[in-house]
Enzyme design. Structure first.
Site, PDB file in Angstrom:
ATOM      1  N   HIS A  76       0.824  -1.213   0.000  1.00 49.12           N
ATOM      2  CA  HIS A  76       0.000   0.000   0.000  1.00 49.12           C
ATOM      3  C   HIS A  76       0.861   1.267   0.000  1.00 49.12           C
ATOM      4  O   HIS A  76       0.608   2.190  -0.773  1.00 49.12           O
ATOM      5  CB  HIS A  76      -0.943   0.011   1.205  1.00 49.12           C
ATOM      6  CG  HIS A  76      -1.912  -1.127   1.214  1.00 49.12           C
ATOM      7  ND1 HIS A  76      -2.727  -1.410   2.280  1.00 49.12           N
ATOM      8  CD2 HIS A  76      -2.195  -2.069   0.268  1.00 49.12           C
ATOM      9  CE1 HIS A  76      -3.479  -2.472   1.999  1.00 49.12           C
ATOM     10  NE2 HIS A  76      -3.153  -2.893   0.790  1.00 49.12           N
ATOM     11  N   HIS A 233      -8.854  -1.925  -5.634  1.00 52.23           N
ATOM     12  CA  HIS A 233      -7.790  -2.262  -4.684  1.00 52.23           C
ATOM     13  C   HIS A 233      -6.760  -3.195  -5.325  1.00 52.23           C
ATOM     14  O   HIS A 233      -5.567  -3.116  -5.021  1.00 52.23           O
ATOM     15  CB  HIS A 233      -8.370  -2.904  -3.425  1.00 52.23           C
ATOM     16  CG  HIS A 233      -7.350  -3.057  -2.351  1.00 52.23           C
ATOM     17  ND1 HIS A 233      -6.971  -2.024  -1.521  1.00 52.23           N
ATOM     18  CD2 HIS A 233      -6.571  -4.111  -1.995  1.00 52.23           C
ATOM     19  CE1 HIS A 233      -6.025  -2.433  -0.700  1.00 52.23           C
ATOM     20  NE2 HIS A 233      -5.761  -3.706  -0.961  1.00 52.23           N
ATOM     21  N   ASP A 237      -2.792  -2.592  -5.497  1.00 53.92           N
ATOM     22  CA  ASP A 237      -1.772  -3.571  -5.117  1.00 53.92           C
ATOM     23  C   ASP A 237      -0.738  -3.806  -6.213  1.00 53.92           C
ATOM     24  O   ASP A 237       0.465  -3.878  -5.942  1.00 53.92           O
ATOM     25  CB  ASP A 237      -2.432  -4.903  -4.770  1.00 53.92           C
ATOM     26  CG  ASP A 237      -2.997  -4.946  -3.358  1.00 53.92           C
ATOM     27  OD1 ASP A 237      -2.683  -4.045  -2.555  1.00 53.92           O
ATOM     28  OD2 ASP A 237      -3.758  -5.889  -3.057  1.00 53.92           O
ATOM     29  N   HIS A 259      -0.515 -11.013  -5.281  1.00 53.28           N
ATOM     30  CA  HIS A 259       0.868 -10.645  -4.979  1.00 53.28           C
ATOM     31  C   HIS A 259       1.883 -11.636  -5.557  1.00 53.28           C
ATOM     32  O   HIS A 259       2.972 -11.230  -5.980  1.00 53.28           O
ATOM     33  CB  HIS A 259       1.065 -10.538  -3.469  1.00 53.28           C
ATOM     34  CG  HIS A 259       0.241  -9.464  -2.841  1.00 53.28           C
ATOM     35  ND1 HIS A 259       0.332  -8.135  -3.224  1.00 53.28           N
ATOM     36  CD2 HIS A 259      -0.707  -9.508  -1.862  1.00 53.28           C
ATOM     37  CE1 HIS A 259      -0.510  -7.414  -2.497  1.00 53.28           C
ATOM     38  NE2 HIS A 259      -1.150  -8.222  -1.678  1.00 53.28           N
TER      39      HIS A 259
END
Length: 276
Positions: A76, A233, A237, A259
């Site tokens: 973030h 979001h 990321d 991720h």
């Protein structure tokens, strides 16, 4: 273009999303070195460079390790630094995880803006994508790729089998204004049935309805900022994970990436550009 750093120091205190621990964090100007996390709570204050080569885990967050120390859930703050094109910054922190704030990147974005941004004398070495890089999941259709593009753009398809979420698509040309209004406020999302299992695994210990959007089989437990907040979001990321390469110029295209794939792509780009 010249490199940029913060004009002055800025600090904040908060609780880590996964650790549940209170931490103090300071962002400091720097003239070189890139983005460096400094663990002030450990002996010798080890430094951890925010580089793709230092990624060691991607379980529910991106973890970096170097010099015997680690820092996790960096995506973030890295996303906000990417959007504001900050080349160099020292992030002093007395714990292993930055504050979660409200679960978005907006607090970090505003913190950097409050400190001010100043140009340095050195010319920026932007990572200009001049070919296609692609990372694929294991036979599940998930992927993330980056294409040559004169700017920074993200086209992301989020796929969730739950009817409350479903398929969401976002396509944004990223600049400071677009990021602040459309991406930075998007918060972390969790499924209510997952929460207890996460906590048993030592994750999400700092999560509350103040910093995580939670849904169950019937409704959202808190008010959404956007109808498609999940995909926004996800864009937040991927911008944070790719900042582990540097400030990027290219078009990111992704389908159900997280991720693990984001940082796999970052390592491909990093390995191809580190010595150039």
């Amino acid at each position: 273009m010249r490199e940029k750093t913060l004009k002055s120091a800025a600090s904040m205190t908060g609780v880590g999303l996964h650790s549940g621990k209170t931490v103090n964090m300071r962002l400091l100007p720097a003239e070189e070195g890139g983005i460096i996390f400094v663990r002030t709570d450990l002996n010798d204050k080890p430094e951890i460079h925010a580089a793709a080569s230092n990624v060691t885990s991607t379980v529910r967050a991106t973890t970096l390790e170097e010099n015997g120390a680690k820092i996790f859930t960096v995506e973030h703050i890295m996303s906000a630094l990417h959007a504001l094109k900050i080349d160099h910054c020292r992030v002093e922190i007395d714990g292993e995880e930055p504050p979660v704030a409200d679960g978005s990147a907006l607090v970090f974005f505003n913190l950097i803006k409050s400190a001010g941004v100043v140009e340095l004398s050195a010319k920026r070495r932007e990572i200009v994508i001049d070919k296609i890089y692609r990372a694929d999941g294991d036979k599940d259709g998930r992927f993330v790729m980056i294409l040559p593009y004169d700017g920074l753009r993200v086209s992301f398809t989020s796929v969730n089998p739950h009817p409350m979420v479903g398929v969401q698509y976002g396509d944004f040309i990223i600049d400071e204004t677009v990021y602040e209004k459309e991406i930075a406020p998007a918060r972390t999302i969790a499924y209510e049935k997952e929460v207890e299992a996460l906590r048993r695994a030592g994750l999400g210990l700092g999560g509350t309805l103040d910093n995580v959007i939670v849904y169950n089989d019937e409704k959202w437990l808190n008010k959404l900022r956007y109808a498609d907040e999940l995909v926004r979001h996800k864009i937040l990321d991927v911008l944070g994970d790719l900042r582990l390469v540097g400030i990027v110029r290219g078009h990111i295209v992704a389908a159900a990436s997280g991720h693990a794939l984001n940082t796999k792509l970052a390592k491909m780009i990093y390995d191809d550009n580190i010595d150039k």
